[in-house]
Design an enzyme around this catalytic site. Structure first.
Site, PDB file in Angstrom:
ATOM      1  N   TYR A 124       0.808  -1.214   0.000  1.00 16.30           N
ATOM      2  CA  TYR A 124       0.000   0.000   0.000  1.00 16.30           C
ATOM      3  C   TYR A 124       0.846   1.271   0.000  1.00 16.30           C
ATOM      4  O   TYR A 124       0.302   2.363   0.010  1.00 16.30           O
ATOM      5  CB  TYR A 124      -0.894   0.031   1.246  1.00 16.30           C
ATOM      6  CG  TYR A 124      -2.207  -0.665   1.053  1.00 16.30           C
ATOM      7  CD1 TYR A 124      -2.266  -2.048   0.961  1.00 16.30           C
ATOM      8  CD2 TYR A 124      -3.389   0.043   0.961  1.00 16.30           C
ATOM      9  CE1 TYR A 124      -3.467  -2.706   0.793  1.00 16.30           C
ATOM     10  CE2 TYR A 124      -4.598  -0.601   0.796  1.00 16.30           C
ATOM     11  CZ  TYR A 124      -4.630  -1.966   0.717  1.00 16.30           C
ATOM     12  OH  TYR A 124      -5.818  -2.597   0.544  1.00 16.30           O
ATOM     13  N   LYS A 191       3.392 -14.190   5.670  1.00 19.14           N
ATOM     14  CA  LYS A 191       3.692 -15.184   4.632  1.00 19.14           C
ATOM     15  C   LYS A 191       5.219 -15.259   4.553  1.00 19.14           C
ATOM     16  O   LYS A 191       5.843 -15.101   3.495  1.00 19.14           O
ATOM     17  CB  LYS A 191       3.049 -14.733   3.306  1.00 19.14           C
ATOM     18  CG  LYS A 191       3.107 -15.750   2.190  1.00 19.14           C
ATOM     19  CD  LYS A 191       2.082 -16.844   2.304  1.00 19.14           C
ATOM     20  CE  LYS A 191       2.276 -17.883   1.218  1.00 19.14           C
ATOM     21  NZ  LYS A 191       1.448 -19.076   1.377  1.00 19.14           N
ATOM     22  N   ASP A 225      -2.547 -17.713   4.553  1.00 20.43           N
ATOM     23  CA  ASP A 225      -3.497 -18.588   3.852  1.00 20.43           C
ATOM     24  C   ASP A 225      -4.151 -19.549   4.838  1.00 20.43           C
ATOM     25  O   ASP A 225      -5.369 -19.733   4.856  1.00 20.43           O
ATOM     26  CB  ASP A 225      -2.841 -19.327   2.672  1.00 20.43           C
ATOM     27  CG  ASP A 225      -1.431 -19.781   2.950  1.00 20.43           C
ATOM     28  OD1 ASP A 225      -0.877 -19.421   4.004  1.00 20.43           O
ATOM     29  OD2 ASP A 225      -0.860 -20.499   2.108  1.00 20.43           O
ATOM     30  N   ASP A 249      -6.042  -5.794   5.308  1.00 21.44           N
ATOM     31  CA  ASP A 249      -7.190  -5.318   4.550  1.00 21.44           C
ATOM     32  C   ASP A 249      -8.096  -6.491   4.178  1.00 21.44           C
ATOM     33  O   ASP A 249      -9.315  -6.464   4.388  1.00 21.44           O
ATOM     34  CB  ASP A 249      -6.681  -4.611   3.284  1.00 21.44           C
ATOM     35  CG  ASP A 249      -7.793  -3.916   2.541  1.00 21.44           C
ATOM     36  OD1 ASP A 249      -8.828  -3.620   3.161  1.00 21.44           O
ATOM     37  OD2 ASP A 249      -7.633  -3.667   1.332  1.00 21.44           O
TER      38      ASP A 249
END
Ligand code: NAD
Length: 359
Positions: A124, A191, A225, A249
């Site tokens: 972002y 991640k 995930d 988000d």
């Protein structure tokens, strides 16, 4: 005491839901002097700027704002005004509680999660290189040289910066939030198995800071995930989640889904001295001006604002009033009825009036 607060109605459904929230907040008896300013497309038309200087000046002066959603063109056009406000004022912590209210149809009862999303960096950051531009081709050549990886020359590139300092302050914020709000566990979501130098840095920082809170707040880590699946299967196993910007988000919309949708998901963007309160949802342009959408997310953002202003009693009164109206499920908007075309659903204004009548 009178609080001076900046009010940004936003666009799309923004003006309707902010007006509803304003009326509900005023009905608690808390004295507020609102300073209304405009940003986004309307500001572009009127002042030739999507974020005119008076908007940031007003928020800096008042230190607290209530903000409606603002449309961002997809793919092309101007960058998000919402992101620009958070970045310009260094509102580094996005706090989004996802709490079940009785009467709101959802797959689960008793969900009570808080998402703490890093707001200042990650994908972002707005550092992007357009496909085909000379600087993009140059960057691709540099990456080929330094990373010895090939990037297709017809690529666009978005940069994902994650720093130790920004990770440290958001993770500390999450642990301090947990302590202050009697929460038991912080889960860091990442991640890091794939992005070792960005998410890896975030995760290692979380592990270090967690040691300072050992014995007071439990710490856990989860790959994003797997976290998505776990949240759908066992949302009650989680308490406070801390995430880099993009995952934060996405997971906050997932969590809004766990508690009955965007119509009941509030939020806050918090910095060292300034805070801007806004719902998780966007401008939902197809419903604009129809007196149709649910004002609860914006009103509950107002509850968060009242707590921030140390108006705890007023906040509790307003939250209880929202809870009662949701529980009765009578004077509620279409999204909270069993079917979307339910003729007994009421409009935005009428739902806000029902809430006011319970204060
Ligand atoms: P959205 O949240 O605006 O709407 C998605 C859908 O969710 C709507 O079509 C509607 O069905 C439902 N919904 C949203 N708010 C609701 C409410 N209060 N009551 C009932 N149903 C509601 O998401 P989008 O369509 O992806 O985005 C529309 C625009 O809003 C885009 O331009 C986007 O960039 C912008 N946006 C702004 C913000 C912000 O201002 N902070 C946040 C998200 C999206």
């Amino acid at each position: 005491m009178t609080h001076n607060i900046t009010l940004i109605p936003g666009d799309g459904i923004g003006p309707e839901v902010t007006l509803a929230a304003r009326k509900c907040i005023e009905a608690t008896g808390v004295k507020i002097e609102w300073e209304e300013v405009i940003a986004g497309e309307e500001a572009l038309k009127k002042h030739g700027d999507i974020l005119p200087p008076n908007v940031l000046e007003s928020i800096k002066r008042n230190q607290v704002a209530l903000k409606g959603p603002i449309t961002t063109p997809i793919g092309t056009g101007f960058r998000s005004v919402n992101v620009a406000i958070r970045q310009a004022l260094d509102l580094y912590a996005c706090v989004r509680p996802a709490k079940s209210y009785p009467g709101v149809r959802s797959l689960y009862k008793d969900v009570d999660l808080v998402i703490i999303r890093e707001n200042s960096e990650d994908l972002y950051a707005g550092i992007e290189f357009e496909e085909g531009k000379a600087e993009t081709l140059n960057l691709i050549a540099q990456i080929r040289k330094y990373a010895q990886k090939n990037i297709r020359t017809d690529s666009g590139i978005s940069i994902k910066p994650i720093s130790r300092s920004a990770s440290e302050r958001i993770i500390r914020f999450a642990f301090e939030y947990a302590l202050e709000n009697n929460r038991k566990k912080v889960t860091a979501v990442h991640k890091a198995n794939i992005m070792k130098f960005t998410d890896g840095l975030f995760l290692n920082t979380a592990r270090e800071i967690a040691k300072e809170y050992a014995g007071k707040v439990a710490f856990e880590e989860a790959i994003v995930d797997n976290m998505s699946m776990q949240l759908v299967q066992r949302p009650r196993n989680y308490d406070v989640l801390v995430l880099p910007n993009l995952y934060g988000d996405i997971i906050s919309d997932l969590c809004a889904g766990l508690i009955g949708g965007l119509g009941v998901a509030p939020g806050a963007n918090i910095g060292e001295k300034i805070a801007v309160f806004e719902a998780v949802h966007g401008a939902a342009p197809k419903y604009a001006g129809q007196n149709k959408v649910n004002p609860a997310a914006m009103i509950l953002s107002g509850v968060l604002m009242l707590r921030y202003l140390r108006e705890g009693a007023a906040a509790q009164k307003l939250e209880n009033a929202v809870r009662q109206v949701l529980q009765e499920a009578k004077s509620v908007t279409y999204d909270l009825k069993p079917s979307r075309d339910d003729p007994t659903s009421v409009g935005t204004r009428e739902m806000a009036e029902a809430i006011i009548s319970k204060i």
